[in-house]
Scaffold this motif. Structure first.
Motif, PDB file in Angstrom:
ATOM      1  N   ASN A 121       0.844  -1.193   0.000  1.00 26.99           N
ATOM      2  CA  ASN A 121       0.000   0.000   0.000  1.00 26.99           C
ATOM      3  C   ASN A 121       0.879   1.243   0.000  1.00 26.99           C
ATOM      4  N   ALA A 122       0.268   2.405  -0.129  1.00 29.30           N
ATOM      5  CA  ALA A 122       1.028   3.649  -0.284  1.00 29.30           C
ATOM      6  C   ALA A 122       1.899   3.945   0.930  1.00 29.30           C
ATOM      7  N   SER A 123       1.450   3.593   2.122  1.00 30.43           N
ATOM      8  CA  SER A 123       2.222   3.897   3.326  1.00 30.43           C
ATOM      9  C   SER A 123       3.521   3.109   3.393  1.00 30.43           C
ATOM     10  N   ALA A 124       3.606   1.992   2.660  1.00 33.39           N
ATOM     11  CA  ALA A 124       4.841   1.209   2.666  1.00 33.39           C
ATOM     12  C   ALA A 124       6.007   1.986   2.061  1.00 33.39           C
ATOM     13  N   ASN A 125       5.698   3.007   1.244  1.00 27.82           N
ATOM     14  CA  ASN A 125       6.771   3.805   0.647  1.00 27.82           C
ATOM     15  C   ASN A 125       7.619   4.483   1.709  1.00 27.82           C
ATOM     16  N   LEU A 126       7.016   4.777   2.866  1.00 22.38           N
ATOM     17  CA  LEU A 126       7.755   5.408   3.952  1.00 22.38           C
ATOM     18  C   LEU A 126       8.888   4.507   4.435  1.00 22.38           C
ATOM     19  N   LEU A 127       8.659   3.197   4.420  1.00 21.73           N
ATOM     20  CA  LEU A 127       9.677   2.258   4.875  1.00 21.73           C
ATOM     21  C   LEU A 127      10.852   2.186   3.908  1.00 21.73           C
ATOM     22  N   MET A 128      10.595   2.457   2.633  1.00 20.64           N
ATOM     23  CA  MET A 128      11.604   2.256   1.588  1.00 20.64           C
ATOM     24  C   MET A 128      12.310   3.540   1.185  1.00 20.64           C
ATOM     25  N   ALA A 129      11.974   4.648   1.817  1.00 22.58           N
ATOM     26  CA  ALA A 129      12.546   5.937   1.428  1.00 22.58           C
ATOM     27  C   ALA A 129      14.056   5.946   1.632  1.00 22.58           C
ATOM     28  N   ASN A 158      17.451  -0.285  15.962  1.00 19.24           N
ATOM     29  CA  ASN A 158      17.761  -1.533  16.671  1.00 19.24           C
ATOM     30  C   ASN A 158      18.142  -2.622  15.674  1.00 19.24           C
ATOM     31  N   LEU A 159      19.106  -2.305  14.792  1.00 14.98           N
ATOM     32  CA  LEU A 159      19.447  -3.189  13.680  1.00 14.98           C
ATOM     33  C   LEU A 159      19.918  -4.566  14.151  1.00 14.98           C
ATOM     34  N   ALA A 160      20.839  -4.618  15.110  1.00 18.76           N
ATOM     35  CA  ALA A 160      21.371  -5.917  15.535  1.00 18.76           C
ATOM     36  C   ALA A 160      20.268  -6.793  16.118  1.00 18.76           C
ATOM     37  N   GLU A 161      19.376  -6.196  16.878  1.00 21.07           N
ATOM     38  CA  GLU A 161      18.267  -6.941  17.466  1.00 21.07           C
ATOM     39  C   GLU A 161      17.332  -7.459  16.384  1.00 21.07           C
ATOM     40  N   LEU A 162      17.020  -6.607  15.405  1.00 19.98           N
ATOM     41  CA  LEU A 162      16.117  -7.010  14.334  1.00 19.98           C
ATOM     42  C   LEU A 162      16.764  -8.076  13.453  1.00 19.98           C
ATOM     43  N   ARG A 163      18.069  -7.958  13.212  1.00 15.13           N
ATOM     44  CA  ARG A 163      18.780  -8.974  12.432  1.00 15.13           C
ATOM     45  C   ARG A 163      18.736 -10.318  13.145  1.00 15.13           C
ATOM     46  N   GLY A 164      18.986 -10.314  14.449  1.00 15.15           N
ATOM     47  CA  GLY A 164      18.960 -11.559  15.198  1.00 15.15           C
ATOM     48  C   GLY A 164      17.602 -12.235  15.127  1.00 15.15           C
ATOM     49  N   HIS A 165      16.547 -11.441  15.284  1.00 17.66           N
ATOM     50  CA  HIS A 165      15.190 -11.984  15.219  1.00 17.66           C
ATOM     51  C   HIS A 165      14.887 -12.524  13.828  1.00 17.66           C
ATOM     52  N   LEU A 212      12.452   2.762  13.365  1.00 17.79           N
ATOM     53  CA  LEU A 212      12.925   3.327  12.099  1.00 17.79           C
ATOM     54  C   LEU A 212      13.094   4.837  12.205  1.00 17.79           C
ATOM     55  N   GLN A 213      14.303   5.319  11.834  1.00 16.35           N
ATOM     56  CA  GLN A 213      14.555   6.749  11.798  1.00 16.35           C
ATOM     57  C   GLN A 213      14.007   7.329  10.493  1.00 16.35           C
ATOM     58  N   THR A 214      13.141   8.340  10.591  1.00 18.48           N
ATOM     59  CA  THR A 214      12.510   8.948   9.417  1.00 18.48           C
ATOM     60  C   THR A 214      12.491  10.464   9.588  1.00 18.48           C
ATOM     61  N   PRO A 215      12.164  11.215   8.520  1.00 19.36           N
ATOM     62  CA  PRO A 215      12.010  12.671   8.665  1.00 19.36           C
ATOM     63  C   PRO A 215      10.932  13.052   9.680  1.00 19.36           C
ATOM     64  N   LEU A 216      10.051  12.107  10.018  1.00 18.16           N
ATOM     65  CA  LEU A 216       9.009  12.368  11.012  1.00 18.16           C
ATOM     66  C   LEU A 216       9.496  12.081  12.433  1.00 18.16           C
ATOM     67  N   GLY A 217      10.763  11.676  12.567  1.00 15.22           N
ATOM     68  CA  GLY A 217      11.279  11.230  13.847  1.00 15.22           C
ATOM     69  C   GLY A 217      11.358   9.713  13.876  1.00 15.22           C
ATOM     70  N   GLU A 218      11.668   9.160  15.032  1.00 12.12           N
ATOM     71  CA  GLU A 218      11.733   7.711  15.134  1.00 12.12           C
ATOM     72  C   GLU A 218      10.331   7.131  15.204  1.00 12.12           C
ATOM     73  N   LEU A 219      10.034   6.213  14.285  1.00 11.24           N
ATOM     74  CA  LEU A 219       8.763   5.510  14.268  1.00 11.24           C
ATOM     75  C   LEU A 219       8.997   4.068  14.714  1.00 11.24           C
ATOM     76  N   SER A 220       8.070   3.543  15.480  1.00 13.48           N
ATOM     77  CA  SER A 220       8.216   2.196  16.008  1.00 13.48           C
ATOM     78  C   SER A 220       7.022   1.351  15.595  1.00 13.48           C
ATOM     79  N   PHE A 221       7.316   0.173  15.016  1.00 14.04           N
ATOM     80  CA  PHE A 221       6.256  -0.697  14.495  1.00 14.04           C
ATOM     81  C   PHE A 221       6.351  -2.103  15.089  1.00 14.04           C
ATOM     82  N   LEU A 222       5.197  -2.722  15.253  1.00 12.44           N
ATOM     83  CA  LEU A 222       5.094  -4.149  15.477  1.00 12.44           C
ATOM     84  C   LEU A 222       4.546  -4.764  14.200  1.00 12.44           C
TER      85      LEU A 222
END
Length: 261
Positions: A121-129, A158-165, A212-222
């Motif tokens: 969906n369109a909001s996924a573009n934020l993840l790929m910017a 939290n790259l190392a944590e996300l990579r491990g998971h 995720l660090q973004t122009p909107l600040g840090e966003l946190s997703f589950l």
């Protein structure tokens, strides 16, 4: 080089071992005798098509591999595999599109068994910017896109944590299905920089977030995953919808503000 072709009995035995089942366990599940199952695995007896399907169901074998079992037993595959844009899969495609639209303003992706992005969906573009455009050339692998040093990785707090998971999850999948393509992907991802730590629970922690660090600040997703239950088409059975949910009120508010204006 020579290629070893496994017999139907050897394939059944391999799947039983992957599922950590004894012959007695599987025989009870399939409602046959352990003697008959032993004969099937050693080649002293040949299974009927119905028997192959019964054992595959008891073993929880994916549809793609059920077709392979049927071929090994000398039968034609019974589960079709069609492109998602095939008219015969209109119902599945409409359902997928409905989920993607309904999940707005939060990101959602549709991926296949090899983690290739099929839709978003369109909001996924934020993840790929900000990623290297080469990583966005089809077919786009969402894990490569996420963990590659020229992809999303530099923006993941939290790259190392996300990579491990992520790598632990993939290794479990590989143990379940033995997919050679998945093994290659794991080796590639494990070679990327970023470390590999294993998350520990803490106060307020319910799952590993994507920070995720973004122009909107840090966003946190589950993230959650959705699949088609009872699928009878190989393609549909391998579809996964990955939905990203805000892990805190600030993330939800930021995404809603972007969608509103």
């Amino acid at each position: 080089m020579t290629t070893t072709v496994l017999t139907i009995g050897e394939r059944l035995r391999d799947w039983r071992r992957k599922r950590r089942l004894s012959q007695l366990d599987l025989a009870c599940e399939a409602e046959i005798s352990t003697r008959h199952l032993s004969f099937l695995e050693t080649g002293r007896a040949a299974p009927s098509r119905d028997m192959v399907l019964r054992l595959a169901e008891g073993l929880g074998v994916p549809l793609r591999e059920r077709n392979a079992l049927l071929l090994a037993a000398g039968f034609a595959p019974v589960f079709p595999e069609r492109s998602l844009d095939d008219p015969g899969l209109d119902a599945a495609r409409i359902a997928v599109e409905a989920v993607l639209a309904a999940h707005m303003p939060f990101p959602a992706l549709v991926i296949d068994r090899r983690w290739t992005i099929l839709a978003s969906n369109a909001s996924a573009n934020l993840l790929m910017a900000g990623v290297d455009p080469r990583l966005l050339e089809p077919p786009v692998n969402v894990l490569r896109l996420s963990l590659h040093p020229d992809g999303v990785a530099p923006r993941i707090a939290n790259l190392a944590e996300l990579r491990g998971h992520t790598l632990s999850r993939l290794r479990r999948e590989l143990a379940d299905n033995g997919d050679a393509g998945l093994a290659d992907l794991i080796r590639e991802l494990a070679a990327y920089p970023g470390g590999e730590t294993y998350p520990r629970g803490g106060e307020g922690m319910i799952a590993v977030p994507l920070r995720l660090q973004t122009p909107l600040g840090e966003l946190s997703f589950l993230t959650t995953t959705m699949t088609f239950s009872g699928a009878l088409d190989v393609t549909v059975s391998e579809l996964t919808i990955e939905t990203f949910l805000p892990a805190n009120p600030a993330t939800a508010a930021a995404l809603r503000s972007v969608a509103a204006g």
